[in-house]
Design an enzyme around this catalytic site. Structure first.
Site, PDB file in Angstrom:
ATOM      1  N   CYS A 177       0.864  -1.176   0.000  1.00 37.69           N
ATOM      2  CA  CYS A 177       0.000   0.000   0.000  1.00 37.69           C
ATOM      3  C   CYS A 177       0.902   1.229   0.000  1.00 37.69           C
ATOM      4  O   CYS A 177       2.102   1.114  -0.256  1.00 37.69           O
ATOM      5  CB  CYS A 177      -0.987  -0.012   1.169  1.00 37.69           C
ATOM      6  SG  CYS A 177      -0.278   0.192   2.819  1.00 37.69           S
ATOM      7  N   ARG A 192      -3.349  -0.723   5.427  1.00 40.75           N
ATOM      8  CA  ARG A 192      -3.921  -1.800   4.617  1.00 40.75           C
ATOM      9  C   ARG A 192      -2.981  -2.974   4.404  1.00 40.75           C
ATOM     10  O   ARG A 192      -3.379  -4.133   4.601  1.00 40.75           O
ATOM     11  CB  ARG A 192      -4.369  -1.253   3.255  1.00 40.75           C
ATOM     12  CG  ARG A 192      -5.465  -0.219   3.368  1.00 40.75           C
ATOM     13  CD  ARG A 192      -5.794   0.421   2.054  1.00 40.75           C
ATOM     14  NE  ARG A 192      -4.665   1.255   1.613  1.00 40.75           N
ATOM     15  CZ  ARG A 192      -4.604   1.849   0.431  1.00 40.75           C
ATOM     16  NH1 ARG A 192      -5.588   1.694  -0.444  1.00 40.75           N
ATOM     17  NH2 ARG A 192      -3.563   2.599   0.110  1.00 40.75           N
ATOM     18  N   ASP A 196      -8.565   3.350   1.859  1.00 45.38           N
ATOM     19  CA  ASP A 196      -7.518   3.565   2.856  1.00 45.38           C
ATOM     20  C   ASP A 196      -8.135   4.094   4.150  1.00 45.38           C
ATOM     21  O   ASP A 196      -8.647   5.220   4.190  1.00 45.38           O
ATOM     22  CB  ASP A 196      -6.494   4.563   2.313  1.00 45.38           C
ATOM     23  CG  ASP A 196      -5.244   4.637   3.160  1.00 45.38           C
ATOM     24  OD1 ASP A 196      -5.284   4.226   4.345  1.00 45.38           O
ATOM     25  OD2 ASP A 196      -4.224   5.121   2.648  1.00 45.38           O
TER      26      ASP A 196
END
Length: 152
Positions: A8, A14, A122
Site C-alpha cells: 500500500c 492496509r 484507505d
C-alpha cells in the site's frame, strides 16, 4: 513455498492488515507461505502499524507486535512470487517501478465480478478499519484457497 508481498502507500494500515490476515489464514489451513508487506512511499519506515490496524488484529487474537514498516525495494520484484497492491495508485507506482506482469495485481481483482469494491479504501482517510478488514479478509480467504488449489 509461495512468497507474497502486500503493498500500500505507507505500510501502516492496509498492507500490514493484509499481511497478518493472510498469514493467519494460511496457518489455519496448514499452508506454508512467506508473507510480508511494504509501502510505496517509505513515509513510515521503521514505525509500527497504525493503531486502528493493530486494534483490528488484536481483536482477532492475531499477534502483530513484530511488525515494522518498510518501503518496497528493487530486489522485491525478483524475490516474491506475487506483489499484491491495494488500489490503482499503488498499482501504477509499482508498474512504473517494475513492469506490468501477472505477478503484480490489485487484491480486489480476486473478488467476484459483482463485488462493489475495485480497491481497498484507505482507512487512514476513511477511518473505517472494519470495512478494510472485511474486504481484506474476503480477499485473503480467496487468495489462500486459490494458492492451496494450485490455481496461482
Amino acid at each position: 513455498m509461495k512468497k507474497i508481498m502486500f503493498v500500500c502507500l505507507g505500510n501502516i494500515c492496509r498492507s500490514p492488515m493484509a499481511e497478518y490476515l493472510c498469514r493467519a489464514e494460511a496457518e489455519k489451513r496448514g499452508l506454508a507461505m512467506e508473507i510480508t508487506s511494504a509501502g510505496t512511499s517509505g513515509w513510515h519506515d521503521g514505525e509500527y502499524m497504525h493503531c486502528g490496524t493493530a486494534d483490528v488484529l488484536d481483536g482477532l487474537g492475531i499477534d502483530s507486535r513484530d511488525f515494522v514498516s518498510k518501503r518496497v525495494k528493487s530486489s522485491d520484484w525478483e524475490e516474491f512470487d506475487y506483489l499484491i497492491v491495494m488500489d490503482d495508485n499503488n498499482l501504477c507506482d509499482m508498474e512504473t517501478r517494475f513492469s506490468k506482469n501477472k505477478k503484480l495485481f490489485k487484491i480486489t481483482d480476486l473478488l467476484p465480478e459483482n463485488s462493489r469494491y475495485d480497491h481497498v479504501p484507505d482507512p487512514w482517510y476513511t477511518g473505517n478499519f472494519k470495512e478494510t478488514h472485511d474486504i481484506l479478509q474476503q480477499c485473503c480467504e480467496i487468495l489462500v484457497t486459490r494458492l492451496q488449489r494450485g490455481e496461482m
